[in-house]
Design a protein around this motif. Structure first.
Motif, PDB file in Angstrom:
ATOM      1  N   ARG A  36      14.210 -14.806 -23.566  1.00 19.11           N
ATOM      2  CA  ARG A  36      15.295 -15.044 -23.220  1.00 19.11           C
ATOM      3  C   ARG A  36      16.885 -15.365 -23.721  1.00 19.11           C
ATOM      4  NH1 ARG A  36      14.308 -14.582 -17.006  1.00 19.11           N
ATOM      5  NH2 ARG A  36      12.309 -14.237 -16.940  1.00 19.11           N
ATOM      6  N   LEU A  37      16.357 -14.669 -24.705  1.00 16.53           N
ATOM      7  CA  LEU A  37      17.328 -14.869 -25.721  1.00 16.53           C
ATOM      8  C   LEU A  37      18.909 -13.771 -24.923  1.00 16.53           C
ATOM      9  CD1 LEU A  37      16.196 -14.528 -29.548  1.00 16.53           C
ATOM     10  CD2 LEU A  37      16.999 -16.236 -27.876  1.00 16.53           C
ATOM     11  N   ALA A  38      20.106 -14.141 -25.090  1.00 13.64           N
ATOM     12  CA  ALA A  38      21.261 -13.916 -24.595  1.00 13.64           C
ATOM     13  C   ALA A  38      22.227 -13.082 -25.600  1.00 13.64           C
ATOM     14  CB  ALA A  38      21.972 -14.620 -23.602  1.00 13.64           C
ATOM     15  N   VAL A  39      22.944 -12.704 -25.305  1.00  9.54           N
ATOM     16  CA  VAL A  39      23.696 -12.090 -26.655  1.00  9.54           C
ATOM     17  C   VAL A  39      24.837 -13.643 -26.916  1.00  9.54           C
ATOM     18  CG1 VAL A  39      26.303 -10.755 -26.872  1.00  9.54           C
ATOM     19  CG2 VAL A  39      25.043 -10.103 -25.619  1.00  9.54           C
ATOM     20  N   GLY A  40      24.887 -13.654 -27.935  1.00 12.34           N
ATOM     21  CA  GLY A  40      25.941 -14.666 -28.946  1.00 12.34           C
ATOM     22  C   GLY A  40      24.620 -15.299 -29.754  1.00 12.34           C
ATOM     23  N   ASP A  41      23.420 -15.174 -29.093  1.00 13.71           N
ATOM     24  CA  ASP A  41      22.687 -16.562 -29.319  1.00 13.71           C
ATOM     25  C   ASP A  41      22.117 -15.891 -30.765  1.00 13.71           C
ATOM     26  OD1 ASP A  41      22.530 -17.691 -26.872  1.00 13.71           O
ATOM     27  OD2 ASP A  41      19.542 -16.709 -26.618  1.00 13.71           O
ATOM     28  N   VAL A  42      21.346 -17.006 -31.752  1.00 10.36           N
ATOM     29  CA  VAL A  42      21.032 -16.991 -33.066  1.00 10.36           C
ATOM     30  C   VAL A  42      19.476 -16.520 -33.179  1.00 10.36           C
ATOM     31  CG1 VAL A  42      21.024 -17.675 -35.766  1.00 10.36           C
ATOM     32  CG2 VAL A  42      23.553 -18.185 -34.187  1.00 10.36           C
ATOM     33  N   LEU A  43      19.237 -16.303 -34.313  1.00  9.82           N
ATOM     34  CA  LEU A  43      17.851 -15.671 -34.633  1.00  9.82           C
ATOM     35  C   LEU A  43      17.203 -15.019 -36.066  1.00  9.82           C
ATOM     36  CD1 LEU A  43      16.880 -12.407 -34.103  1.00  9.82           C
ATOM     37  CD2 LEU A  43      18.188 -13.102 -31.882  1.00  9.82           C
ATOM     38  N   MET A  44      16.324 -15.285 -36.642  1.00  9.80           N
ATOM     39  CA  MET A  44      16.083 -14.982 -37.977  1.00  9.80           C
ATOM     40  C   MET A  44      15.007 -14.281 -37.809  1.00  9.80           C
ATOM     41  SD  MET A  44      16.926 -17.889 -38.935  1.00  9.80           S
ATOM     42  CE  MET A  44      17.014 -17.242 -40.981  1.00  9.80           C
ATOM     43  N   LEU A  45      15.745 -13.277 -39.416  1.00 10.77           N
ATOM     44  CA  LEU A  45      14.597 -11.992 -39.624  1.00 10.77           C
ATOM     45  C   LEU A  45      14.528 -12.020 -40.781  1.00 10.77           C
ATOM     46  CD1 LEU A  45      17.684  -9.006 -38.303  1.00 10.77           C
ATOM     47  CD2 LEU A  45      15.740 -10.040 -36.482  1.00 10.77           C
ATOM     48  N   PHE A  46      13.049 -11.162 -41.155  1.00  9.00           N
ATOM     49  CA  PHE A  46      11.987 -11.310 -42.707  1.00  9.00           C
ATOM     50  C   PHE A  46      11.949 -10.133 -42.155  1.00  9.00           C
ATOM     51  CE2 PHE A  46       9.513 -12.559 -39.018  1.00  9.00           C
ATOM     52  CZ  PHE A  46       8.427 -12.525 -39.782  1.00  9.00           C
ATOM     53  N   ASP A  47      11.528  -9.455 -43.437  1.00  8.16           N
ATOM     54  CA  ASP A  47      10.896  -8.407 -43.817  1.00  8.16           C
ATOM     55  C   ASP A  47       9.644  -8.554 -44.965  1.00  8.16           C
ATOM     56  OD1 ASP A  47      11.746  -8.436 -45.933  1.00  8.16           O
ATOM     57  OD2 ASP A  47      13.283  -6.460 -45.942  1.00  8.16           O
ATOM     58  N   GLY A  48       9.070  -9.601 -44.861  1.00  7.84           N
ATOM     59  CA  GLY A  48       8.035  -9.613 -45.931  1.00  7.84           C
ATOM     60  C   GLY A  48       8.862  -9.395 -47.508  1.00  7.84           C
ATOM     61  N   SER A  49       9.573  -9.611 -47.893  1.00  5.00           N
ATOM     62  CA  SER A  49      10.144  -9.208 -48.986  1.00  5.00           C
ATOM     63  C   SER A  49      10.138 -10.867 -49.547  1.00  5.00           C
ATOM     64  CB  SER A  49      10.745  -8.205 -49.364  1.00  5.00           C
ATOM     65  OG  SER A  49      12.140  -9.069 -49.076  1.00  5.00           O
ATOM     66  N   GLY A  50      10.657 -11.909 -49.086  1.00  4.13           N
ATOM     67  CA  GLY A  50      11.051 -12.703 -48.963  1.00  4.13           C
ATOM     68  C   GLY A  50      12.693 -13.118 -49.182  1.00  4.13           C
ATOM     69  N   GLY A  51      12.324 -14.459 -48.191  1.00  2.00           N
ATOM     70  CA  GLY A  51      13.423 -15.085 -47.955  1.00  2.00           C
ATOM     71  C   GLY A  51      13.949 -14.533 -45.905  1.00  2.00           C
ATOM     72  N   GLU A  52      14.874 -15.038 -45.645  1.00  2.00           N
ATOM     73  CA  GLU A  52      14.719 -14.515 -44.165  1.00  2.00           C
ATOM     74  C   GLU A  52      16.434 -14.406 -44.146  1.00  2.00           C
ATOM     75  OE1 GLU A  52      12.011 -17.659 -41.190  1.00  2.00           O
ATOM     76  OE2 GLU A  52      13.808 -18.509 -41.963  1.00  2.00           O
ATOM     77  N   TYR A  53      16.708 -13.933 -42.708  1.00  2.00           N
ATOM     78  CA  TYR A  53      18.102 -13.417 -42.089  1.00  2.00           C
ATOM     79  C   TYR A  53      18.883 -13.839 -41.226  1.00  2.00           C
ATOM     80  CZ  TYR A  53      17.870  -9.961 -46.108  1.00  2.00           C
ATOM     81  OH  TYR A  53      17.745  -9.100 -47.719  1.00  2.00           O
ATOM     82  N   THR A  54      19.928 -14.713 -41.146  1.00  2.00           N
ATOM     83  CA  THR A  54      20.346 -15.054 -39.721  1.00  2.00           C
ATOM     84  C   THR A  54      20.958 -13.813 -38.992  1.00  2.00           C
ATOM     85  OG1 THR A  54      20.255 -17.192 -41.046  1.00  2.00           O
ATOM     86  CG2 THR A  54      21.209 -16.843 -38.257  1.00  2.00           C
ATOM     87  N   ALA A  55      20.720 -13.732 -37.953  1.00  2.76           N
ATOM     88  CA  ALA A  55      21.605 -12.466 -37.545  1.00  2.76           C
ATOM     89  C   ALA A  55      21.911 -13.096 -36.003  1.00  2.76           C
ATOM     90  CB  ALA A  55      20.639 -11.366 -37.278  1.00  2.76           C
ATOM     91  N   THR A  56      22.774 -12.308 -35.214  1.00  2.00           N
ATOM     92  CA  THR A  56      23.093 -12.831 -33.825  1.00  2.00           C
ATOM     93  C   THR A  56      22.580 -11.691 -32.897  1.00  2.00           C
ATOM     94  OG1 THR A  56      25.242 -14.205 -35.233  1.00  2.00           O
ATOM     95  CG2 THR A  56      25.812 -13.377 -32.700  1.00  2.00           C
TER      96      THR A  56
END
Length: 73
Positions: A36-56
């Protein structure tokens, strides 16, 4: 509370910072319907190549979700 993390296959890289992308269907469903995330919530994305990306979360459609990549961590 820890940020939700989602795997995004092959879609990330330093050049994507500031860009928007659609979450894969399964990730969008989990983010919007289960967590139940909503517009404006922050989440983390990763693609398996190392590190994470903060996204909104910038848009939630009936069957999808769009995020803006904010930074690499």
């Amino acid at each position: 509370m820890a940020k939700a993390r989602f795997f995004v296959e092959g879609a990330l890289g330093q050049s994507t910072i500031g860009a928007e992308l659609e979450l894969p269907d399964a990730a969008a469903h989990h983010a919007v319907r289960v967590l139940r995330l909503a517009v404006g919530d922050v989440l983390m994305l990763f693609d398996g190549s190392g590190g994470e990306y903060t996204a909104t979360l910038v848009d939630t459609a009936k069957r999808g979700a769009r995020v803006r990549i904010d930074r690499f961590e």
